[in-house]
Design an enzyme around this catalytic site. Sequence first.
Site, PDB file in Angstrom:
ATOM      1  N   SER A 119      -6.366  -0.269   3.597  1.00 52.30           N
ATOM      2  CA  SER A 119      -6.292   1.179   3.780  1.00 52.30           C
ATOM      3  C   SER A 119      -5.008   1.441   4.533  1.00 52.30           C
ATOM      4  O   SER A 119      -4.480   0.542   5.202  1.00 52.30           O
ATOM      5  CB  SER A 119      -7.485   1.685   4.602  1.00 52.30           C
ATOM      6  OG  SER A 119      -7.259   2.999   5.078  1.00 52.30           O
ATOM      7  N   TYR A 154     -13.219   2.126  12.079  1.00 53.59           N
ATOM      8  CA  TYR A 154     -12.632   1.891  10.758  1.00 53.59           C
ATOM      9  C   TYR A 154     -11.228   1.309  10.888  1.00 53.59           C
ATOM     10  O   TYR A 154     -10.871   0.347  10.196  1.00 53.59           O
ATOM     11  CB  TYR A 154     -12.590   3.202   9.980  1.00 53.59           C
ATOM     12  CG  TYR A 154     -12.124   3.059   8.553  1.00 53.59           C
ATOM     13  CD1 TYR A 154     -12.979   2.576   7.569  1.00 53.59           C
ATOM     14  CD2 TYR A 154     -10.831   3.421   8.176  1.00 53.59           C
ATOM     15  CE1 TYR A 154     -12.561   2.452   6.250  1.00 53.59           C
ATOM     16  CE2 TYR A 154     -10.405   3.300   6.870  1.00 53.59           C
ATOM     17  CZ  TYR A 154     -11.273   2.819   5.907  1.00 53.59           C
ATOM     18  OH  TYR A 154     -10.847   2.695   4.604  1.00 53.59           O
TER      19      TYR A 154
END
Length: 275
Positions: free
Chosen positions: A142, A155
């Site tokens: 990501s 995250y």
Amino acid sequence: MRLEGEVALVTGGGAGLGRAIVDRYVAEGARVAVLDKSAAGLEALRKLHGDAIVGVEGDVRSLDSHREAVARCVEAFGKLDCLVGNAGVWDYLTQLVDIPDDLISEAFEEMFEVNVKGYILAAKAALPALYQSKGSAIFTVSNAGFYPGGGGVLYTAGKHAVIGLIKQLAHEWGPRIRVNGIAPGGILGSDLRGLKSLDLQDKSISTFPLDDMLKSVLPTGRAATAEEYAGAYVFFATRGDTVPLTGSVLNFDGGMGVRGLFEASLGAQLDKHFG
């Protein structure tokens, strides 16, 4: 077709980016096993792609699920050339200050069980088959693996850990198996879900106005779709063009790292000269 004769296993392939990867791999000639928790998503893939797909319903937090997926892949297609670790969850930008004290350990464990341990278990289960095929592994990272703000503290920490995992596995497995990562930015049409421990399991990132949020900050001027990201996974899975490629992470996020201090990009000025 760039993946003719190749066999892949995609985790989290029943929806969103994973589904786009599976669709593209089949279109490029590959046969694909898919490990996903959604029986409905797997059935939709089977109806669309027929015998080119083997679906395995399971939990990426379970080594047994990964081993079953690998075994059924090899049983159906004779080998495994490429592992794509893609299943994940999001924390909806939840900051540390907003995580209740009594939930922080549970939320941490859930995030890392899926987003980090899930990849480690996939790698462990796939290793013997990948060794036999001299294949490769690709893990979805990501832009949160490079920058703050792509997720909350859990995250972002998890995606930084995945980059470390990629580099370590590339070291441990080279030169027999290549290991790389792809780090998308915001994905239009993604079905990435939230943490159950924070009562976010019914939320999907698809409800975020990503295009409106990103078009003013990305040099590309817009967020990309899952289908537009899938091509990079094809390239990383090919053999002939990627011999030197291992331990790399493609920062594939619309140019977030090159945006300017005051403007995302200056390409509009070219219109004055050439438009």
